[in-house]
Design an enzyme around this catalytic site. Structure first.
Site, mmCIF file in Angstrom:
data_model
loop_
_atom_site.group_PDB
_atom_site.id
_atom_site.type_symbol
_atom_site.label_atom_id
_atom_site.label_comp_id
_atom_site.label_asym_id
_atom_site.label_seq_id
_atom_site.Cartn_x
_atom_site.Cartn_y
_atom_site.Cartn_z
ATOM 1 N N GLY A 1 4.031 0.799 2.441
ATOM 2 C CA GLY A 1 4.892 -0.268 1.937
ATOM 3 C C GLY A 1 5.617 0.140 0.663
ATOM 4 O O GLY A 1 6.812 -0.136 0.489
ATOM 5 N N VAL B 1 5.106 -1.621 11.360
ATOM 6 C CA VAL B 1 4.602 -0.261 11.131
ATOM 7 C C VAL B 1 3.075 -0.228 11.305
ATOM 8 O O VAL B 1 2.487 0.801 11.614
ATOM 9 C CB VAL B 1 4.988 0.235 9.704
ATOM 10 C CG1 VAL B 1 4.495 1.648 9.451
ATOM 11 C CG2 VAL B 1 6.490 0.169 9.488
ATOM 12 N N GLY C 1 0.846 -1.201 0.000
ATOM 13 C CA GLY C 1 0.000 0.000 0.000
ATOM 14 C C GLY C 1 0.877 1.245 0.000
ATOM 15 O O GLY C 1 2.002 1.238 -0.506
ATOM 16 N N HIS D 1 2.464 4.893 20.682
ATOM 17 C CA HIS D 1 2.249 5.647 19.443
ATOM 18 C C HIS D 1 0.784 6.058 19.380
ATOM 19 O O HIS D 1 -0.026 5.414 18.745
ATOM 20 C CB HIS D 1 2.610 4.770 18.244
ATOM 21 C CG HIS D 1 2.569 5.503 16.942
ATOM 22 N ND1 HIS D 1 3.165 6.722 16.744
ATOM 23 C CD2 HIS D 1 2.007 5.174 15.748
ATOM 24 C CE1 HIS D 1 2.972 7.112 15.495
ATOM 25 N NE2 HIS D 1 2.269 6.200 14.872
ATOM 26 N N ASN E 1 -0.704 -0.321 12.479
ATOM 27 C CA ASN E 1 -1.340 0.205 13.698
ATOM 28 C C ASN E 1 -2.501 -0.667 14.157
ATOM 29 O O ASN E 1 -3.053 -1.394 13.338
ATOM 30 C CB ASN E 1 -1.846 1.621 13.421
ATOM 31 C CG ASN E 1 -0.744 2.643 13.625
ATOM 32 O OD1 ASN E 1 -0.033 2.593 14.611
ATOM 33 N ND2 ASN E 1 -0.601 3.553 12.678
HETATM 34 N N1 APR Z 1 -1.112 -9.757 3.864
HETATM 35 C C1 APR Z 1 -0.441 -8.860 3.098
HETATM 36 N N2 APR Z 1 -0.913 -7.625 2.837
HETATM 37 C C2 APR Z 1 -2.090 -7.285 3.364
HETATM 38 C C3 APR Z 1 -2.841 -8.168 4.175
HETATM 39 C C4 APR Z 1 -2.288 -9.455 4.424
HETATM 40 N N3 APR Z 1 -2.923 -10.353 5.181
HETATM 41 N N4 APR Z 1 -3.972 -7.528 4.548
HETATM 42 C C5 APR Z 1 -3.947 -6.297 3.999
HETATM 43 N N5 APR Z 1 -2.807 -6.152 3.286
HETATM 44 C C6 APR Z 1 -2.361 -5.012 2.482
HETATM 45 C C7 APR Z 1 -3.488 -4.324 1.696
HETATM 46 O O1 APR Z 1 -3.847 -5.068 0.564
HETATM 47 C C8 APR Z 1 -2.825 -2.984 1.366
HETATM 48 O O2 APR Z 1 -2.163 -3.023 0.108
HETATM 49 O O3 APR Z 1 -1.822 -3.982 3.289
HETATM 50 C C9 APR Z 1 -1.782 -2.793 2.492
HETATM 51 C C10 APR Z 1 -2.054 -1.601 3.370
HETATM 52 O O4 APR Z 1 -1.900 -0.476 2.584
HETATM 53 P P1 APR Z 1 -2.762 0.867 2.751
HETATM 54 O O5 APR Z 1 -4.196 0.530 2.917
HETATM 55 O O6 APR Z 1 -2.342 1.800 1.664
HETATM 56 O O7 APR Z 1 -2.292 1.436 4.165
HETATM 57 P P2 APR Z 1 -0.990 2.305 4.465
HETATM 58 O O8 APR Z 1 -1.310 3.734 4.362
HETATM 59 O O9 APR Z 1 0.144 1.755 3.680
HETATM 60 O O10 APR Z 1 -0.776 1.978 6.002
HETATM 61 C C11 APR Z 1 -0.358 0.696 6.422
HETATM 62 O O11 APR Z 1 0.827 1.485 8.325
HETATM 63 O O12 APR Z 1 1.069 3.591 9.248
HETATM 64 C C12 APR Z 1 0.367 2.377 9.314
HETATM 65 O O13 APR Z 1 -1.805 2.975 10.201
HETATM 66 C C13 APR Z 1 -1.113 2.533 9.067
HETATM 67 O O14 APR Z 1 -1.728 0.310 9.776
HETATM 68 C C14 APR Z 1 -1.492 1.143 8.647
HETATM 69 C C15 APR Z 1 -0.245 0.657 7.919
#
Ligand code: APR
Length: 310
Positions: free
Chosen positions: A14, A118, A11, A175, A120
């Protein structure tokens, strides 16, 4: 041999982590997500920028944990964001299950990685990774303090209209709203900000730091901060892979330090080749200790909650 860095979750955060890791030439990067095509597409896109940004690493996108085998470092960013109306406990349960399953998969193929969390709610998610992975405490940590301190440093620089290069800061605690920015340890070229600003100014910056994440969410409307969080995680990756022995605020397992045990909590640590190589104990004033204890109590409750759920 090149190091292998796995980033779980392709996401916003990442992708930033993968990009900066590649651009800093830290090693080969594996980007993994449950959504098919997205990690592959982003990895190829990033790889295609290699000749422009000049890095040698191989970037792989995948949905298969076999491709993460023998990772040196794993950064976990997988999870779902909090939706309007959703309780903190609901989010805790959803992301707790995701982070648990991710950790199980990672541990099937890498026997001794260092894991930086990372996702939350951070402090509880690091606790889950430690419990599920069975890794020693120096190899499991959370990214929070580097980001919170970077925000504090930024606000100090904007307030004093001086270069950020010379600004340092320390933030302790969980945090969340209860984090404890430490003005005594915030300096500009070695001068404490308590000598450079009024109490009111400092209070305002401390408040803005505590609300740093919410401020970005409010502006973006959809999603949360990802550039500074990604850069913060990569700062930790770099400190470890280059064995820098840097002292940074990170979420570490406490075993008596600061008067608390069995909680993951933001404290200054020394980061090097072995992960967390030491926890630095600060002499706190009564006021600071009260704030740290209040934050630790909140974290402890959240950890007890996640233990009941999982
Ligand atoms: N395995 C792998 N990836 C997963 C899984 C899983 N079981 N479940 C969800 N994901 C992926 C989603 O498909 C998505 O691509 O995790 C990614 C999360 O990305 P975003 O929704 O863009 O979130 P992002 O802004 O990257 O934040 C990720 O970091 O700072 C923290 O609070 C924030 O918990 C959040 C995390």
């Amino acid at each position: 041999m090149r190091k292998k860095i796995t980033v779980v979750g392709a996401g916003q955060v990442g992708t930033t982590v993968a990009q900066l890791t590649a651009y800093k030439n830290l090693g080969n990067v594996v980007l993994i997500d449950i959504v098919e095509g997205v990690p592959q597409g982003k990895a190829l896109d990033l790889q295609e920028s290699g000749c422009l940004q000049v890095f040698d690493g191989i970037v792989t996108g995948t949905n298969d944990y076999k491709d993460t085998a023998n990772s040196d470092i794993v950064v976990i960013t997988a999870g779902v964001p909090r939706k309007p109306g959703q309780s903190r406990t609901d989010l805790l349960a959803i992301n707790g299950k995701i982070v648990k399953s991710v950790t199980e998969e990672i541990m099937k193929y890498s026997s001794n990685p260092i894991i930086i969390v990372v996702s939350n709610p951070l402090d509880a998610m690091v606790h889950v990774v430690k419990k599920v992975s069975g890794l020693p405490k120096n190899r499991v940590m959370g990214m929070a303090g580097v980001l919170d301190a970077a925000r504090f440093r930024t606000f100090i620089s904007l307030e004093l209209q001086c270069s950020m290069v010379d600004i340092d800061a320390m933030v302790l605690g969980g945090h969340g709203d209860s984090m404890v920015p430490m003005p005594r340890y915030a300096t500009v070229s070695g001068i404490s900000i308590t000598d450079l600003m009024s109490k009111e100014q400092i209070e305002r910056l401390v408040d803005r730091t505590r609300n740093g994440g919410a401020e970005i969410v409010g502006l973006l409307k959809k999603g949360s901060a990802f550039l500074a969080p990604g850069a913060s995680a990569v700062k930790m990756v770099e400190a470890i892979l280059r064995d820098k022995k840097q002292i940074l605020p990170c979420t570490a397992l406490l075993e008596g330090e600061y008067g608390w045990s069995d909680i993951y909590f933001g404290v200054p640590v020394k980061l090097g080749h072995n992960g967390i190589e030491a926890i630095i104990q600060l002499q706190l004033t009564d006021e600071e200790k009260t704030a740290v204890d209040a934050s630790a109590k909140e974290v402890k409750e959240m950890i007890e909650e996640i233990d009941k759920i999982l």
